[in-house]
Design an enzyme around this catalytic site. Structure first.
Site, mmCIF file in Angstrom:
data_model
loop_
_atom_site.group_PDB
_atom_site.id
_atom_site.type_symbol
_atom_site.label_atom_id
_atom_site.label_comp_id
_atom_site.label_asym_id
_atom_site.label_seq_id
_atom_site.Cartn_x
_atom_site.Cartn_y
_atom_site.Cartn_z
ATOM 1 N N ASN A 210 -6.005 5.318 18.870
ATOM 2 C CA ASN A 210 -7.436 4.672 18.764
ATOM 3 C C ASN A 210 -8.088 5.348 17.409
ATOM 4 O O ASN A 210 -7.444 6.181 16.934
ATOM 5 C CB ASN A 210 -8.410 5.411 19.854
ATOM 6 C CG ASN A 210 -9.852 4.519 20.023
ATOM 7 O OD1 ASN A 210 -9.868 3.563 19.576
ATOM 8 N ND2 ASN A 210 -10.510 5.461 20.195
ATOM 9 N N ASN A 212 -10.171 7.287 16.539
ATOM 10 C CA ASN A 212 -10.662 8.611 16.223
ATOM 11 C C ASN A 212 -9.752 9.696 16.835
ATOM 12 O O ASN A 212 -9.864 10.843 16.782
ATOM 13 C CB ASN A 212 -11.880 8.897 17.503
ATOM 14 C CG ASN A 212 -11.427 8.730 19.022
ATOM 15 O OD1 ASN A 212 -10.264 8.396 19.122
ATOM 16 N ND2 ASN A 212 -12.184 9.332 19.717
ATOM 17 N N LYS A 213 -8.370 9.051 16.755
ATOM 18 C CA LYS A 213 -7.025 9.927 17.134
ATOM 19 C C LYS A 213 -6.899 10.521 15.990
ATOM 20 O O LYS A 213 -7.200 10.362 14.627
ATOM 21 C CB LYS A 213 -6.235 9.276 17.844
ATOM 22 C CG LYS A 213 -6.497 8.825 19.383
ATOM 23 C CD LYS A 213 -6.768 9.995 20.022
ATOM 24 C CE LYS A 213 -7.147 9.688 21.849
ATOM 25 N NZ LYS A 213 -8.234 8.960 21.772
ATOM 26 N N THR A 214 -5.841 11.593 16.006
ATOM 27 C CA THR A 214 -5.047 12.479 14.785
ATOM 28 C C THR A 214 -4.701 11.369 13.672
ATOM 29 O O THR A 214 -4.942 11.367 12.482
ATOM 30 C CB THR A 214 -4.117 13.329 15.191
ATOM 31 O OG1 THR A 214 -4.553 14.053 16.316
ATOM 32 C CG2 THR A 214 -3.382 14.052 14.201
#
Length: 378
Positions: A210, A212-214
């Site tokens: 997504n 907002n992931k790493t």
């Protein structure tokens, strides 16, 4: 709190709004996306899908990786592949993101909520053992819930904020009761326990990409497994269960349009090339936070012994629960984004009647845990 705000602003060298976690683009993203557009391969077929699956498998050490449209879809399919059917039960943690329980519900299965460990914020092997030893029995090779008489099929631990749980101990417990493990590793790309990547110790594991992931593909997920048969089934199910043919449209079961588009995979390939750099920067920030909060009225959450965390979202545990709302209000009013940990799944209306154990640790953490800015500095 002003000291905390000033520290965060000094790190990011910004007087403007500081988000919780924004994507970091510094490599071949535009080049690979342009290639997709130029070749017109922007949907679920294209070289970047294959490459991204191969690269993720190599990075995590999984034998097989199957790309999906998002992490929830990956978990939905993984649960089915693990044998979960309607009216089965799935043990998971109440302290998790809603997607974990949504995937269980899509199948018509029922969650059972077991407590977490305070150190990892992940499913507690000890609490799981207690529930299984006192509340279940074995019958024809199945673990049966004494209270509901339903089959318990799978255990779904979640690596909260990228902090690996004690999966070795959990696996030992599950083996005693013939329970499969499906790891919700959505948040933990780049995290390891005893030198093994999260998502690869259970029968299956899932990742999320997504925004907002790493690293991100915009929206996307991945199923990980070491079982070739399950990998082939995963690819078949996520491709509408279509039997390959040059022109015919034949499908052999109900399938899902869950394959990751090539344009998203292209973004993922570029992001993965930068993952070592991203993880190094995030680890550096985590170390700064650890030092800063050492003498404060909060504990910075660090990786447990024998683990390597990706520090996806940095978190603090406040000494005093009543200060949580004040901390959140003050920081957000100052333009520094902070967020509380999720509300317990067992407190939400659709899961309030679900069976649960003693959730004392989950409740304690829900009252105290706050996420603080974790983006890679530009």
């Amino acid at each position: 709190m002003k000291e905390t705000i000033d520290f965060i602003r000094a790190h990011y060298q910004s007087e403007g709004f500081i988000p919780l976690h924004e994507p970091f683009f510094s490599g071949n993203e535009k080049e690979y996306l342009s290639e997709c557009i130029d070749t017109t391969f922007v949907s679920s077929v294209g070289k970047f899908v294959d490459k991204f699956e191969q690269d993720i498998a190599k990075y995590t050490g999984a034998k097989f990786a199957i790309a999906t449209v998002n992490g929830t879809a990956a978990l939905h399919i993984a649960l089915q592949l693990a044998g979960v059917k309607k009216n089965h039960e799935v043990i998971t943690q109440s302290l998790t993101f809603i997607a974990t329980c949504n995937a269980v519900s899509y199948i018509g299965a029922h969650p059972i909520f077991i407590d977490v460990d305070r150190e990892t914020m992940g499913l507690s092997p000890e609490k799981l053992e207690h529930f299984l030893s006192t509340g279940t029995h074995m019958e024809n090779g199945h673990c049966i819930n004494n209270a509901t008489k339903r089959i318990i099929k799978v255990v779904v631990p979640m690596h909260t904020f990228g902090i690996p749980i004690n999966l070795d101990e959990l696996k030992t417990v599950c083996q005693k009761y013939n329970l499969q493990i499906v790891e919700d590793a959505a948040e933990s790309l780049g995290s390891y326990q005893n030198n093994v990547h999260t998502g690869t110790k259970g029968l299956l594991g899932t990742l999320s990409f997504n925004g907002n992931k790493t690293i991100t593909t915009g929206g996307g997920g991945m199923i990980l497994t070491n079982d070739e048969k399950l990998a082939k089934q995963a690819k078949h199910l996520t491709t509408t269960a279509k039997i390959p043919h040059r022109w015919d449209f034949e499908h052999d079961r109900v399938g899902y349009n869950y394959r990751m588009p090539n344009i998203n995979a292209a973004l993922g390939c570029a992001q993965l090339e930068k993952l070592p750099e991203i993880l190094k920067e995030k680890r550096g920030l985590a170390k700064k936070y650890e030092v800063f909060f050492k003498d404060k009225a909060a504990r910075f959450v660090t990786e447990p012994k024998n683990t390597v965390a990706n520090y996806w979202l940095n978190a603090i545990v406040l000494d005093d629960a009543p200060n949580k709302d004040m901390f959140l209000t003050t920081t957000n009013d100052a333009g520094v984004m902070t967020r509380p940990i999720w509300k317990l799944m067992s407190s939400l209306p659709m899961f309030k009647d679900a069976q649960k154990g003693n959730l004392e640790n989950s409740i304690w953490l829900e009252e105290r845990v706050i996420n603080i800015p974790s983006s890679v500095k530009r």
